[in-house]
Design an enzyme around this catalytic site. Structure first.
Site, PDB file in Angstrom:
ATOM      1  N   GLY A 269      11.765  -9.241   1.907  1.00  0.00           N
ATOM      2  CA  GLY A 269      11.221  -9.988   2.927  1.00  0.00           C
ATOM      3  C   GLY A 269      11.438 -11.167   2.469  1.00  0.00           C
TER       4      GLY A 269
ATOM      5  CG  ASP B 222       6.355 -11.044  -1.714  1.00  0.00           C
ATOM      6  OD1 ASP B 222       6.290 -12.166  -1.139  1.00  0.00           O
ATOM      7  OD2 ASP B 222       6.398 -11.153  -2.560  1.00  0.00           O
TER       8      ASP B 222
ATOM      9  CG  ASP C 146      28.319  29.784 -23.893  1.00  0.00           C
ATOM     10  OD1 ASP C 146      28.865  29.234 -22.582  1.00  0.00           O
ATOM     11  OD2 ASP C 146      27.765  31.304 -23.656  1.00  0.00           O
TER      12      ASP C 146
END
Length: 536
Positions: free
Chosen positions: A422, A287, A36
């Site tokens: 875009g 944009d 652990d």
């Protein structure tokens, strides 16, 4: 118990480690077997801390189980105190050591160490990491600040008007997603407003700092998963109010400023007028109008998921088609947020459930954890990480907060850049047929030399219907071979009209549609039938 490849949260003792590692002059003695001790790697390899966590393990082995494991713990606790000289100590058991029921708290108390020792009882098989961090912080604050709690019925002394208002910043931990940068951003914001930072905890705090938390005028809760429980106790015990707004996103940061101003008795006008965030204008710019309506799926811890969905919907113009969390303790808050977008919240800690939901919704952007980053990569969907669990690349060397106005700028860049702007799409369409600038042209610095044609993709095989194969076998004949899907010339030409950055997905979807419907030749009609099918 469920075996899994990935898990969103570790066991609660990892949450306790996050508190211990965040603080100074604190040591955590963890009763745990040798296996652990992996948790050290979380801090030194993922967060890249320059030192190992302040944790001592008993590291008992199988052969020790027949002996006195309790004595092993007492020896480890005594040695840790002598070696590290902490001002406070936490003791507890890992999930494995919990089964042998050695009671670390009682054993540590028997040592009579001359420092506060906080015993942590963290049920490893019912709770997880964030709960463990919250409970540990609460127990530490209650143990160290408890002696300063006023007597019941004692009224809180009003702040002297000549003294600047003060606050505690609660919640940031080690291994937290951008916590250090968030603290820096919000600290600057509060100081600019005229608020004095009394204590920031647990990150960077000492036991003495926790003991004086009650002296502040109010508390700023940055991460409710870690600090909400502690803030509630401070409110009950010291009469300190606490903020409810988490300043993630430009709009939420403005609301946060107004809330802090109300609690501090200040005028928020100047702070609101001096906003440096560029994200609101960028989100409205030419944009970014290409982003409007993009379908986004959000998943993470409750705080970041709810904030991300709000930003995506109200600040960037996305359409939230799904929201979920692995933080079951905050499921109600996420369900309330889901109602705002007309969707059903996904409350799960199984990454396979999340993958199935992403596959079903087919979003155009995923905002999630490192798990969702892997899921989105397999599905070919853009993704940005907004929440823990995270990997090493989400602890950048640069300043990269998620909160405040600069955090809003970071979020805009992080979320928008995986998508195609875009204007870029417009230019690609404009020059698609240009002899020099089309996507198959060589880079201009190579002098116009033509690219080598890419090797054609192997056409998928259209499986022969099972009935036809069975009929052939009944007549002693070999089943016909699989039929390759062929593209008709006019369909290939039509496919070329699709922008190259989504053309591969369109080709795969069409060929998948042809495969599922046993279409031997893909025509223009097949192409548009497939588009209609996958757009539902």
């Amino acid at each position: 118990m469920q075996l899994t490849l990935w898990t969103y949260e570790g066991p609660p003792h990892v949450g306790a480690m996050r508190i211990a590692t965040a603080m100074k002059d604190v040591h955590y003695v963890l009763h745990a077997p040798q296996g652990d001790t992996y948790a050290d790697l979380l801090f030194t390899m993922i967060e890249r801390l320059p030192q190992r966590p302040p944790v001592t393990y008993t590291t008992f082995q199988a052969r020790d189980l027949g002996g006195d494991t309790a004595e092993l713990f007492k020896t480890a606790a005594r040695d840790a105190f002598e070696r590290f000289s902490p001002k406070a100590m936490m003791v507890g058991a890992s999930c494995t050591a919990e089964l042998i029921q050695d009671d670390p708290g009682g054993l540590a108390k028997a040592l009579n160490l001359p420092i506060p020792v906080v015993a942590l009882e963290l049920p490893s098989y019912q709770r997880k990491e964030n709960w463990g961090a919250s409970e540990t912080f609460y127990q530490m604050v209650r143990a160290l600040a408890g002696p300063s709690v006023p007597a019941p019925g004692t009224a809180r002394t009003p702040r002297d008007a000549s003294r600047a208002p003060s606050c505690n910043i609660l919640g940031p931990t080690a291994l937290g997603f951008r916590h250090r940068d968030d603290v820096r951003e919000i600290t600057k914001l509060l100081i600019d407003m005229g608020v004095v930072i009394h204590v920031t905890a647990p990150l960077g705090a000492t036991p003495a700092d926790l003991a004086r938390l009650g002296d502040a005028d109010f508390n700023v809760v940055l991460y409710p998963e870690t600090a909400a429980l502690t803030a509630q106790w401070l409110t009950r015990s010291f009469g300190q109010p606490a903020t409810k707004t988490v300043p993630i996103g430009a709009a939420a940061t403005r609301e946060f400023i107004r809330e802090v101003a109300t609690l501090a008795g200040l005028d928020p006008t100047a702070a609101l007028a001096d906003v440096q965030s560029r994200s609101p204008w960028y989100a409205r710019s030419v944009d970014s109008t290409y982003l409007t309506g993009k379908r986004v799926f959000v998943f993470g811890d409750a705080t970041h998921a709810v904030a991300a969905a709000r930003i995506a919907s109200t600040e960037l113009g996305f359409t939230v088609v799904g929201i979920g969390t692995y933080s079951r303790e905050f499921a109600r808050e996420v369900r309330e947020a889901a109602k705002l977008y007309g969707v059903e919240a996904l409350i799960t800690d199984d990454y396979l459930d999340v993958e199935a939901k992403v596959t079903e919704l087919q979003p155009e952007l995923v905002l999630g954890t490192q798990m969702e980053r892997h899921i989105a990569k397999r599905l070919g969907v853009p993704c940005a990480v907004i929440s823990a669990p995270v990997h090493v690349q989400d602890f950048p060397a640069r300043y990269s907060p998620q909160m405040g106005f600069e955090g809003a700028n970071v979020l805009f860049d992080t979320w928008v850049h995986p998508l195609m702007m875009g204007l870029e799409e417009h230019l690609i369409g404009m020059f698609r047929g240009d002899s020099e600038f089309h996507e198959d042209a060589a880079p201009s610095h190579l002098g116009g030399h033509a690219n080598k044609p890419a090797a054609p993709e192997a056409a998928p095989q259209i499986e022969v219907p099972a009935e036809l194969a069975a009929t052939a076998r009944q007549h002693g004949e070999s089943p016909p071979a699989a039929i390759p899907a062929q593209w008709a010339p006019d369909a290939e030409k039509e496919l070329r009209k699709i922008p190259f950055f989504v053309r591969g997905k369109a080709r795969r979807n069409t060929e998948r549609y042809a495969h599922d419907h046993s279409v031997p030749v893909i025509t223009v009609e097949t192409l548009y039938d497939a588009k209609a099918h996958f757009s539902r």
